[in-house]
Design an enzyme around this catalytic site. Sequence first.
Site, short mmCIF file in Angstrom:
data_model
loop_
_atom_site.label_atom_id
_atom_site.label_comp_id
_atom_site.label_asym_id
_atom_site.label_seq_id
_atom_site.Cartn_x
_atom_site.Cartn_y
_atom_site.Cartn_z
N PRO A 1 0.81 -1.23 0.00
CA PRO A 1 0.00 0.00 0.00
C PRO A 1 0.84 1.27 0.00
CG PRO A 1 -0.96 -1.61 1.48
CD PRO A 1 0.34 -2.19 1.03
N SER B 1 5.91 1.81 -7.18
CA SER B 1 7.02 1.79 -8.13
C SER B 1 8.38 1.82 -7.43
CB SER B 1 6.90 2.98 -9.08
OG SER B 1 5.73 2.87 -9.87
N ARG C 1 11.51 -8.15 -17.60
CA ARG C 1 10.98 -6.97 -18.29
C ARG C 1 10.92 -7.18 -19.81
NH1 ARG C 1 13.55 -2.67 -14.02
NH2 ARG C 1 11.64 -2.42 -12.80
N GLU D 1 5.49 -4.46 -13.52
CA GLU D 1 6.94 -4.64 -13.71
C GLU D 1 7.67 -3.31 -13.82
OE1 GLU D 1 9.14 -7.57 -14.60
OE2 GLU D 1 7.65 -8.73 -13.57
N GLY D 2 7.09 -2.26 -13.25
CA GLY D 2 7.70 -0.94 -13.31
C GLY D 2 6.98 -0.06 -14.31
#
Length: 399
Positions: free
Chosen positions: A129, A133, A253, A376-377
């Site tokens: 929470p 990122s 990624r 994943e970013g």
Amino acid sequence: MINLEIPQKLGQVQQMAQQLASTVFRPISRKYDAIEHGDTPQELKPVAQMMAAMPRGEGKKGAGDDGAIRNGSNMTGILAVEAMCWGDVGLMLSIPGSGLGNAAIMAVGSPEQKAQYGKLYCAMAITEPGAGSDSAAVSTTAQLDGDEWVLNGEKIYCTAGQRCDAIVVWATLDKSLGKAAIKSFIVPRDTPGLTLVRVEDKMGLRISDTAALAFNDCRIPRDHLLGSEEVGDTEEARKKAFGGVMQTFDNTRPQVAAMALGVARAALEITRELHEKEGVKADFSKLPYNSSARELALYRMEADLEAARLMTLKAAWMADNGQPNSKEASMCKAKAGRMGNDVTLQCVALCGELGYSEQTLLEKLARDSKIIDIFEGTQQIQQLIVARHLLGLSSRELK
């Protein structure tokens, strides 16, 4: 230099994945888009068995003394993921044994950990929470008590957190040390103290479960830590700790980028087919200024897709050949994530009511594409990582 021709061995994998996408995923795509929080689709269980038997690349860490170019597990994964996501991203993510945690275990796990958990369905729990990122801000704690680690905290947006066999959990050994104390731990799904809080309702990837988890005095064996127990406040210690667990993303990624490639290719193919029925064909025989607006839009989307594809292949090739690829992994993820969202939305717009309705898969592909640019970013995080590499600055120097 990267060879742009797909080797015959990997071409077979690509063909198998494409056949799976067209014969299994596409026919049930709409069915499972309408079913959320259900069990693993029965159609995927034989798929998991088949994938376990698929040929894999060598996965060498380096090109070797002979200078030979390797196309290993990373390139194999890119080709298979792109083809399967042409069929359905959510179903691909729901195949038992294909979790993000599996990639982490295979990247940094010990031989014993790989043997025990490598072939199970392993999820990854990072986001909290208060830590999205910024993966370094995780506050879930892990304390050593005898021969056990005790985990406490909360994780959200955990893909496959409901259906998995085990979860790779990111936690800190000492919050005051920041990145240097962050480690990842293998937590079997049935471990006492691990609770499924909820499963999220989502815009896209609806069949893929996304869970919130709680850890309350959750005890796991000491050898379930991935990597070293070493903690320190030096730059070298930070690299060994946080840098070790972040290595996972250098491999995953590009695979997320491949998801965007598959979704965009599917949308573009549907759009081309619909336009060809109306006499609009983008055959690349005309110069741009002699093309209609619709033809030009198709040309541009094709070029954008091809650029993202080449960047993704390069990042995977570098990983297979033992070359550092953190910059390239973030570049291809940023490019492909944005491209996938842009292309699918443009395809919806170009096809009008057919794109917006459920008569085609275009509106579903557009919904599915959005999360690929986020998980994943995020796009912004990828650009920040690329900037750090280009400018030669650390995360402390450039935030």
